[in-house]
Design a protein around this motif. Sequence first.
Motif, mmCIF file in Angstrom:
data_model
loop_
_atom_site.group_PDB
_atom_site.id
_atom_site.type_symbol
_atom_site.label_atom_id
_atom_site.label_comp_id
_atom_site.label_asym_id
_atom_site.label_seq_id
_atom_site.Cartn_x
_atom_site.Cartn_y
_atom_site.Cartn_z
ATOM 1 N N MET A 1 52.794 83.861 27.425
ATOM 2 C CA MET A 1 53.616 82.788 27.980
ATOM 3 C C MET A 1 52.946 81.432 27.770
ATOM 4 S SD MET A 1 56.495 82.468 29.167
ATOM 5 C CE MET A 1 57.637 82.253 30.459
ATOM 6 N N HIS A 2 51.620 81.418 27.761
ATOM 7 C CA HIS A 2 50.847 80.198 27.554
ATOM 8 C C HIS A 2 51.289 79.479 26.281
ATOM 9 C CE1 HIS A 2 47.255 77.657 27.175
ATOM 10 N NE2 HIS A 2 47.147 78.117 25.942
ATOM 11 N N ASP A 3 51.395 80.228 25.186
ATOM 12 C CA ASP A 3 51.788 79.643 23.904
ATOM 13 C C ASP A 3 53.227 79.160 23.906
ATOM 14 O OD1 ASP A 3 49.310 79.873 22.742
ATOM 15 O OD2 ASP A 3 49.733 81.818 21.835
ATOM 16 N N ASN A 4 54.095 79.789 24.699
ATOM 17 C CA ASN A 4 55.491 79.351 24.763
ATOM 18 C C ASN A 4 55.602 77.913 25.227
ATOM 19 O OD1 ASN A 4 56.319 81.855 23.901
ATOM 20 N ND2 ASN A 4 56.984 82.554 25.919
ATOM 21 N N ILE A 24 48.139 69.575 28.628
ATOM 22 C CA ILE A 24 49.275 69.503 29.554
ATOM 23 C C ILE A 24 49.473 70.851 30.231
ATOM 24 C CG2 ILE A 24 51.788 69.215 29.724
ATOM 25 C CD1 ILE A 24 51.494 67.093 27.447
ATOM 26 N N ASN A 25 49.386 71.919 29.471
ATOM 27 C CA ASN A 25 49.523 73.260 30.027
ATOM 28 C C ASN A 25 48.442 73.535 31.079
ATOM 29 O OD1 ASN A 25 51.082 75.781 29.757
ATOM 30 N ND2 ASN A 25 49.093 76.640 29.225
ATOM 31 N N LYS A 46 56.071 77.069 37.096
ATOM 32 C CA LYS A 46 55.787 76.344 35.859
ATOM 33 C C LYS A 46 57.059 75.862 35.162
ATOM 34 C CE LYS A 46 52.458 76.755 32.157
ATOM 35 N NZ LYS A 46 51.381 77.584 31.637
ATOM 36 N N GLU A 47 58.049 76.714 35.117
ATOM 37 C CA GLU A 47 59.315 76.334 34.470
ATOM 38 C C GLU A 47 59.907 75.090 35.131
ATOM 39 O OE1 GLU A 47 63.771 78.164 33.814
ATOM 40 O OE2 GLU A 47 62.111 79.551 34.102
ATOM 41 N N ASP A 53 59.611 67.626 35.523
ATOM 42 C CA ASP A 53 58.546 66.630 35.501
ATOM 43 C C ASP A 53 58.090 66.306 34.083
ATOM 44 O OD1 ASP A 53 58.257 66.232 38.373
ATOM 45 O OD2 ASP A 53 57.437 68.251 38.417
ATOM 46 N N ILE A 54 57.609 67.288 33.378
ATOM 47 C CA ILE A 54 57.050 67.044 32.042
ATOM 48 C C ILE A 54 58.110 66.479 31.099
ATOM 49 C CG2 ILE A 54 55.903 68.056 30.041
ATOM 50 C CD1 ILE A 54 54.171 68.086 32.596
#
Length: 159
Positions: A1-4, A24-25, A46-47, A53-54
């Motif tokens: 999921m990190h790479d997504n 950012i992650n 996170k989503e 926000d991001i």
Amino acid sequence: MHDNYINLLTDFDNAISKNQATQINTFVDSALEFNKKHNIFVRSNKEEVFEKDIFDCLPLIKNIDEKDKILDLGSGGGFPGILIGILKPQAQTRLLEKNQKKCYFLNKMKDLLSLTNTKIIKTTLNNKNNLGQFSLILSLIHISEPTRRYAISYAVFCL
């Protein structure tokens, strides 16, 4: 999921490097972890942080010049100040926040992400402050959830 999430960022804006996307992650993961105990913002996953926000901050940040000196008033959980520090490494970014635990978190993120262009200022804004001159002063405020149906999640006031 990190790479997504890293891929989402670099796909959203090809000017974002893989290193910046990773920063950012890391920032989002750290913010969510800190938020579990200290309640520095209203997001719960996170989503939601990426969506509300991001991705809301990125169009604003894209228009910031590398030579700008920026003051983020009431930086709270670091949106958009920490993001500006990551994505505009030549710009001088100052995050003004009065809350001690939020300042602690912001300083922790500044150090973790090695944001040498970013400084956290713990104070309130008043006419006795001598903060210097800035080319851009901004404050990001949350707009209520019912307004989201109109695809507006934040208002940015540039002074």
